[in-house]
Design a protein around this motif. Structure first.
Motif, short mmCIF file in Angstrom:
data_model
loop_
_atom_site.label_atom_id
_atom_site.label_comp_id
_atom_site.label_asym_id
_atom_site.label_seq_id
_atom_site.Cartn_x
_atom_site.Cartn_y
_atom_site.Cartn_z
N GLU A 188 -79.92 34.96 -2.68
CA GLU A 188 -80.96 35.04 -3.70
C GLU A 188 -80.36 35.05 -5.10
O GLU A 188 -80.93 34.47 -6.04
CB GLU A 188 -81.82 36.28 -3.47
CG GLU A 188 -82.74 36.15 -2.26
CD GLU A 188 -83.41 37.46 -1.88
OE1 GLU A 188 -83.09 38.49 -2.53
OE2 GLU A 188 -84.23 37.46 -0.94
N GLU A 189 -79.21 35.70 -5.26
CA GLU A 189 -78.54 35.71 -6.56
C GLU A 189 -78.02 34.31 -6.90
O GLU A 189 -78.13 33.87 -8.05
CB GLU A 189 -77.40 36.72 -6.55
CG GLU A 189 -76.65 36.83 -7.87
CD GLU A 189 -77.50 37.35 -9.00
OE1 GLU A 189 -77.22 37.01 -10.17
OE2 GLU A 189 -78.47 38.09 -8.72
N VAL A 190 -77.48 33.62 -5.91
CA VAL A 190 -77.02 32.24 -6.13
C VAL A 190 -78.20 31.35 -6.51
O VAL A 190 -78.12 30.54 -7.44
CB VAL A 190 -76.30 31.70 -4.89
CG1 VAL A 190 -76.05 30.20 -5.02
CG2 VAL A 190 -74.98 32.43 -4.67
N ARG A 191 -79.32 31.51 -5.80
CA ARG A 191 -80.51 30.70 -6.11
C ARG A 191 -80.98 30.95 -7.54
O ARG A 191 -81.32 30.01 -8.27
CB ARG A 191 -81.63 31.03 -5.13
CG ARG A 191 -82.91 30.22 -5.37
CD ARG A 191 -84.03 30.67 -4.46
NE ARG A 191 -84.41 32.05 -4.75
CZ ARG A 191 -85.33 32.73 -4.05
NH1 ARG A 191 -85.93 32.15 -3.03
NH2 ARG A 191 -85.61 33.98 -4.37
N ALA A 192 -80.97 32.22 -7.98
CA ALA A 192 -81.40 32.54 -9.34
C ALA A 192 -80.51 31.86 -10.37
O ALA A 192 -80.99 31.33 -11.38
CB ALA A 192 -81.41 34.05 -9.53
N GLN A 193 -79.19 31.87 -10.13
CA GLN A 193 -78.28 31.24 -11.08
C GLN A 193 -78.42 29.73 -11.06
O GLN A 193 -78.28 29.07 -12.10
CB GLN A 193 -76.85 31.67 -10.77
CG GLN A 193 -76.58 33.15 -11.01
CD GLN A 193 -75.11 33.49 -11.09
OE1 GLN A 193 -74.26 32.62 -11.27
NE2 GLN A 193 -74.79 34.77 -10.94
N LEU A 194 -78.68 29.15 -9.89
CA LEU A 194 -78.88 27.70 -9.82
C LEU A 194 -80.16 27.29 -10.54
O LEU A 194 -80.22 26.21 -11.16
CB LEU A 194 -78.93 27.25 -8.36
CG LEU A 194 -77.61 27.33 -7.58
CD1 LEU A 194 -77.84 26.95 -6.12
CD2 LEU A 194 -76.55 26.44 -8.20
N GLN A 195 -81.18 28.12 -10.48
CA GLN A 195 -82.41 27.82 -11.21
C GLN A 195 -82.16 27.83 -12.71
O GLN A 195 -82.66 26.96 -13.44
CB GLN A 195 -83.49 28.84 -10.83
CG GLN A 195 -84.07 28.63 -9.44
CD GLN A 195 -85.08 29.70 -9.06
OE1 GLN A 195 -85.02 30.82 -9.57
NE2 GLN A 195 -85.98 29.38 -8.15
N ILE A 196 -81.39 28.80 -13.18
CA ILE A 196 -81.06 28.86 -14.61
C ILE A 196 -80.25 27.63 -15.02
O ILE A 196 -80.43 27.08 -16.12
CB ILE A 196 -80.29 30.15 -14.91
CG1 ILE A 196 -81.18 31.38 -14.67
CG2 ILE A 196 -79.77 30.16 -16.35
CD1 ILE A 196 -80.46 32.70 -14.79
N ALA A 197 -79.36 27.19 -14.13
CA ALA A 197 -78.51 26.03 -14.44
C ALA A 197 -79.27 24.71 -14.38
O ALA A 197 -78.75 23.69 -14.82
CB ALA A 197 -77.33 25.99 -13.47
N GLY A 198 -80.48 24.72 -13.82
CA GLY A 198 -81.28 23.50 -13.75
C GLY A 198 -81.00 22.65 -12.53
O GLY A 198 -81.39 21.47 -12.49
N PHE A 199 -80.36 23.22 -11.51
CA PHE A 199 -80.02 22.42 -10.33
C PHE A 199 -81.26 21.92 -9.61
O PHE A 199 -81.28 20.79 -9.10
CB PHE A 199 -79.17 23.26 -9.36
CG PHE A 199 -78.89 22.57 -8.05
CD1 PHE A 199 -77.98 21.54 -7.98
CD2 PHE A 199 -79.56 22.95 -6.89
CE1 PHE A 199 -77.73 20.89 -6.77
CE2 PHE A 199 -79.31 22.32 -5.69
CZ PHE A 199 -78.39 21.29 -5.62
N TYR A 200 -82.31 22.72 -9.57
CA TYR A 200 -83.51 22.33 -8.83
C TYR A 200 -84.32 21.24 -9.53
O TYR A 200 -85.33 20.79 -9.00
CB TYR A 200 -84.38 23.57 -8.56
CG TYR A 200 -83.78 24.49 -7.52
CD1 TYR A 200 -83.90 24.21 -6.17
CD2 TYR A 200 -83.06 25.61 -7.90
CE1 TYR A 200 -83.34 25.04 -5.21
CE2 TYR A 200 -82.49 26.45 -6.95
CZ TYR A 200 -82.63 26.16 -5.61
OH TYR A 200 -82.06 26.98 -4.67
N GLU A 201 -83.87 20.82 -10.70
CA GLU A 201 -84.50 19.70 -11.37
C GLU A 201 -83.88 18.36 -10.98
O GLU A 201 -84.39 17.30 -11.33
CB GLU A 201 -84.42 19.88 -12.89
CG GLU A 201 -85.16 21.12 -13.39
CD GLU A 201 -85.00 21.33 -14.88
OE1 GLU A 201 -84.45 20.42 -15.55
OE2 GLU A 201 -85.42 22.39 -15.39
#
Length: 252
Positions: free
Chosen positions: A146-159
């Motif tokens: 969940e912490e990795v997912r939160a950081q990936l969201q901030i980094a814009g990976f899910y875009e």
């Protein structure tokens, strides 16, 4: 962490060796475990280490972002040690031999003999079910993901259009991690292993050796921006060295 790298570099220099370069574990793991399409279209390599979990995002065959969190496999081992009241070495063995993350009906009947050398016969002969062990391990792994997912969201990976996840590192071999990761991170999750070195010995072909093989590839094909590394001479004065020598003489 920068100070840790400088300390290690200084130790290497004091041994009359030369430090050629420094590389992130997530970066070299990605170089060895991601296929060409993943590096080109977009993917993230998540390296589950002992003391930390690092990740690197690749796009157009370049790493465009990386990061880490201060949680890893050692924290899972510590949870088992505290939960079952056993030494860390035994907890690591149980995690490796019997660990898992996805409980099934049979796990309630699958008994694990704890063992021990405390001298208390009843304590050393305890048994726990595998479902109890999973109940200890899973919350920590979920926290990491969940912490990795939160950081990936901030980094814009899910875009990105392509959102693939490749898991490497020793703790990635915990049974059920890929299934749990697909529920938390995204559907396209697979376990990674070294791909770019042919005829690797069996002992070095698993996901736990992705960083090791990637580091060898990194050394064989260096990139200039990573390869020039100089130790700042001002970081260590002669006074600090004299203090260290004095401490060694007094204590050894």
């Amino acid at each position: 962490r920068a100070k840790t790298v400088r300390d290690l570099a200084y130790c290497v220099k004091r041994c009359d060796l030369e430090l050629a370069g420094v590389a992130s574990a997530a970066y070299v793991s990605g170089r060895s475990a991601l296929v060409e399409d993943e590096q080109e279209l977009g993917a993230v390599c998540i390296d589950f280490g002992g003391g930390s979990t690092s990740y690197s995002i690749f796009l157009k065959k370049h790493m465009i972002f990386s990061g880490s969190i201060a949680l890893g496999g050692n924290h899972v081992t510590r949870d088992i040690s505290l939960g079952l009241q056993i030494p860390m070495a035994l907890a690591e063995k149980i995690k490796t031999m019997n660990g898992g993350l996805m409980a099934t009906g049979i796990d309630d009947r699958d008994l694990i003999e704890i063992g021990g050398e405390t001298g208390d016969w009843e304590h050393d002969r305890r048994k726990v079910t595998r479902s109890e062990l999973i109940g200890i391990m899973r919350p920590r792994i979920e926290e990491i993901l969940e912490e990795v997912r939160a950081q990936l969201q901030i980094a814009g990976f899910y875009e990105l259009k392509s959102q693939k996840f490749v898991l490497t590192g020793g703790s990635s071999q915990i049974p059920g991690l890929d299934t749990l990761a697909s529920r938390i991170l995204g559907q396209q999750v697979r376990l990674g292993r070294p791909l770019r070195v042919h005829r690797l010995p069996q002992a070095y072909s698993g996901s736990s050796c992705s960083a090791l093989v990637g580091l060898a590839l990194f050394a064989a094909h260096p990139q200039d921006e990573w390869w020039d590394f100089e130790l700042p001479s001002a970081s260590y004065s002669s006074k600090s060295v004299r203090k260290a020598v004095r401490w060694l003489r007094e204590n050894w």
